[in-house]
Scaffold this motif. Sequence first.
Motif, PDB file in Angstrom:
ATOM      1  N   TYR A 160      53.053  42.701  31.116  1.00  0.00           N
ATOM      2  CA  TYR A 160      52.286  42.374  32.305  1.00  0.00           C
ATOM      3  C   TYR A 160      53.113  41.604  33.332  1.00  0.00           C
ATOM      4  O   TYR A 160      54.120  40.983  33.022  1.00  0.00           O
ATOM      5  CB  TYR A 160      51.032  41.559  31.951  1.00  0.00           C
ATOM      6  CG  TYR A 160      51.295  40.256  31.238  1.00  0.00           C
ATOM      7  CD1 TYR A 160      51.708  39.115  31.917  1.00  0.00           C
ATOM      8  CD2 TYR A 160      51.107  40.149  29.853  1.00  0.00           C
ATOM      9  CE1 TYR A 160      51.936  37.923  31.264  1.00  0.00           C
ATOM     10  CE2 TYR A 160      51.338  38.955  29.183  1.00  0.00           C
ATOM     11  CZ  TYR A 160      51.742  37.848  29.903  1.00  0.00           C
ATOM     12  OH  TYR A 160      51.983  36.665  29.246  1.00  0.00           O
ATOM     13  N   MET A 161      52.596  41.664  34.566  1.00  0.00           N
ATOM     14  CA  MET A 161      53.060  40.814  35.660  1.00  0.00           C
ATOM     15  C   MET A 161      51.892  39.892  35.970  1.00  0.00           C
ATOM     16  O   MET A 161      50.754  40.356  36.150  1.00  0.00           O
ATOM     17  CB  MET A 161      53.424  41.692  36.857  1.00  0.00           C
ATOM     18  CG  MET A 161      53.642  40.969  38.164  1.00  0.00           C
ATOM     19  SD  MET A 161      53.932  42.203  39.479  1.00  0.00           S
ATOM     20  CE  MET A 161      53.826  41.150  40.934  1.00  0.00           C
ATOM     21  N   GLY A 167      45.959  36.780  39.151  1.00  0.00           N
ATOM     22  CA  GLY A 167      45.570  37.762  38.155  1.00  0.00           C
ATOM     23  C   GLY A 167      46.749  38.462  37.516  1.00  0.00           C
ATOM     24  O   GLY A 167      47.908  38.108  37.751  1.00  0.00           O
ATOM     25  N   MET A 168      46.439  39.475  36.722  1.00  0.00           N
ATOM     26  CA  MET A 168      47.431  40.153  35.893  1.00  0.00           C
ATOM     27  C   MET A 168      47.432  41.651  36.166  1.00  0.00           C
ATOM     28  O   MET A 168      46.381  42.282  36.280  1.00  0.00           O
ATOM     29  CB  MET A 168      47.126  39.891  34.413  1.00  0.00           C
ATOM     30  CG  MET A 168      48.036  40.614  33.445  1.00  0.00           C
ATOM     31  SD  MET A 168      47.734  40.086  31.736  1.00  0.00           S
ATOM     32  CE  MET A 168      46.080  40.730  31.466  1.00  0.00           C
ATOM     33  N   GLY A 205      38.978  40.007  36.565  1.00  0.00           N
ATOM     34  CA  GLY A 205      38.661  38.771  35.875  1.00  0.00           C
ATOM     35  C   GLY A 205      39.834  38.030  35.287  1.00  0.00           C
ATOM     36  O   GLY A 205      39.637  37.088  34.510  1.00  0.00           O
ATOM     37  N   THR A 206      41.074  38.418  35.646  1.00  0.00           N
ATOM     38  CA  THR A 206      42.247  37.752  35.057  1.00  0.00           C
ATOM     39  C   THR A 206      42.819  36.649  35.930  1.00  0.00           C
ATOM     40  O   THR A 206      43.726  35.939  35.497  1.00  0.00           O
ATOM     41  CB  THR A 206      43.355  38.782  34.756  1.00  0.00           C
ATOM     42  OG1 THR A 206      43.663  39.520  35.947  1.00  0.00           O
ATOM     43  CG2 THR A 206      42.905  39.749  33.657  1.00  0.00           C
ATOM     44  N   THR A 208      42.181  33.029  38.119  1.00  0.00           N
ATOM     45  CA  THR A 208      41.242  31.911  38.051  1.00  0.00           C
ATOM     46  C   THR A 208      40.476  31.688  39.359  1.00  0.00           C
ATOM     47  O   THR A 208      39.265  31.476  39.329  1.00  0.00           O
ATOM     48  CB  THR A 208      41.966  30.607  37.671  1.00  0.00           C
ATOM     49  OG1 THR A 208      43.007  30.345  38.620  1.00  0.00           O
ATOM     50  CG2 THR A 208      42.553  30.697  36.278  1.00  0.00           C
ATOM     51  N   ASP A 209      41.183  31.732  40.504  1.00  0.00           N
ATOM     52  CA  ASP A 209      40.484  31.426  41.757  1.00  0.00           C
ATOM     53  C   ASP A 209      41.005  32.182  42.966  1.00  0.00           C
ATOM     54  O   ASP A 209      40.451  32.048  44.050  1.00  0.00           O
ATOM     55  CB  ASP A 209      40.541  29.925  42.032  1.00  0.00           C
ATOM     56  CG  ASP A 209      41.972  29.405  42.213  1.00  0.00           C
ATOM     57  OD1 ASP A 209      42.889  29.973  41.593  1.00  0.00           O
ATOM     58  OD2 ASP A 209      42.164  28.427  42.963  1.00  0.00           O
ATOM     59  N   LEU A 210      42.062  32.995  42.798  1.00  0.00           N
ATOM     60  CA  LEU A 210      42.652  33.675  43.953  1.00  0.00           C
ATOM     61  C   LEU A 210      42.732  35.189  43.772  1.00  0.00           C
ATOM     62  O   LEU A 210      43.524  35.848  44.445  1.00  0.00           O
ATOM     63  CB  LEU A 210      44.058  33.121  44.240  1.00  0.00           C
ATOM     64  CG  LEU A 210      44.144  31.645  44.642  1.00  0.00           C
ATOM     65  CD1 LEU A 210      45.608  31.250  44.854  1.00  0.00           C
ATOM     66  CD2 LEU A 210      43.323  31.354  45.888  1.00  0.00           C
ATOM     67  N   GLN A 211      41.915  35.758  42.900  1.00  0.00           N
ATOM     68  CA  GLN A 211      41.968  37.203  42.694  1.00  0.00           C
ATOM     69  C   GLN A 211      41.128  37.896  43.776  1.00  0.00           C
ATOM     70  O   GLN A 211      40.033  38.401  43.545  1.00  0.00           O
ATOM     71  CB  GLN A 211      41.488  37.598  41.300  1.00  0.00           C
ATOM     72  CG  GLN A 211      41.847  39.045  40.981  1.00  0.00           C
ATOM     73  CD  GLN A 211      41.748  39.357  39.514  1.00  0.00           C
ATOM     74  OE1 GLN A 211      41.643  38.484  38.678  1.00  0.00           O
ATOM     75  NE2 GLN A 211      41.779  40.640  39.175  1.00  0.00           N
TER      76      GLN A 211
END
Length: 378
Positions: A160-161, A167-168, A205-206, A208-211
């Motif tokens: 993953y990145m 997020g991921m 959903g990966t 926390t607050d900036l996706q």
Amino acid sequence: MTGSTIVDTETPSIEEGMGLCLSGGGYRAMLFHLGTIWRLYDAGLLNKITRISSVSGGSITSAQLAVAWKDLSFDLSKIEEEFVPRVVKPIRNLASTTIDRWSIAGGLFLPGSISSYVTDAYKKHLFGNKTLQDMPDEPRFIINATNLQSGVLCRFSKPYMRDYRVGMIENPTIELALAVTASSAFPPFLSPCIIDVEPTDFTPGTGTDLQRQPFTDQMHLSDGGVYDNLGLETVWKRCKTVFVSDGGGQMLAEEEPDSDWARQSKRVLDIIDNKVRSLRKRHLIASFTSNERDGAYWGIRTNIADFDLPETGPNAALDAPFDRAMELARIPTRLKRMPDSLQEKLTNWGYSICDASLRAHYDPQLTRGTFPYPDRGI
């Protein structure tokens, strides 16, 4: 990082694995770390590493090792026919080429960004069109950059990145040369490296607050050392045994610091970086002392005499006078061509200080190594 309440909420469990951290520092660090992995190879330890984390110049060495990994048998009798041609020679070929000056000129006066010219150079001399998916499954290689938007690390790996706030992206196909460019985008001239991404690429959903957009449209990345100058974080959270190779340069004292805003600002940032690096190092050494972690630390500015190895005999440290080591530590953080003699001295220095640290603090039974370039010294 100082002055912030941002905390990575990821809390992975500590494993019995062995992690290696490779710091930043341009070609200086790249070659110093080459000596480090050379010593770990012939000590029979490199193939036991489970996680390799890198920033900046360390990411060049790490990524080339990742590319070569599948072709290494780790048979100690085959160092010259496997490790040297697949790892050492490509890195030394790059060290014989100036990248930063011509990339800056190209980005200023020709079509394309500065980072695109750096990426092209990495592709030409080392990685070709290989992507993160060409890295091995084991060990886990993590190439770290700093996300200027979120203020935390962006981690590139095969699975993953990830920026924990944004997020991921799973199984990323980003070119390896581009990931290394982001990791080694020294500010202000080589930074930022802007990577286009798609919001739909992120696993829901990966973050926390900036996706959300615009964070999921583009990532504005800078040198991984801006956030974590030792590349320590991702190893510290996972591995019981931690090796840290620090090729960071020396911040010199100034009798009369510049008073103009631009140069004074740079001096202040250098002091902040030096403070953060010192705090991370002190925390690391304290963890070794308290047996919270196993492992060893060595740095380009370490005095080899401090390891208290015998002064003479087969267990003595390799001949690496501190005054010569400090000359190497003062080499500027550049992606600028180095003569063969300097390349070999830096590699020998990384090898010898790694050798001393391993034998003093990790495994006293290890047989002393031999300089990769015995006629050169440091």
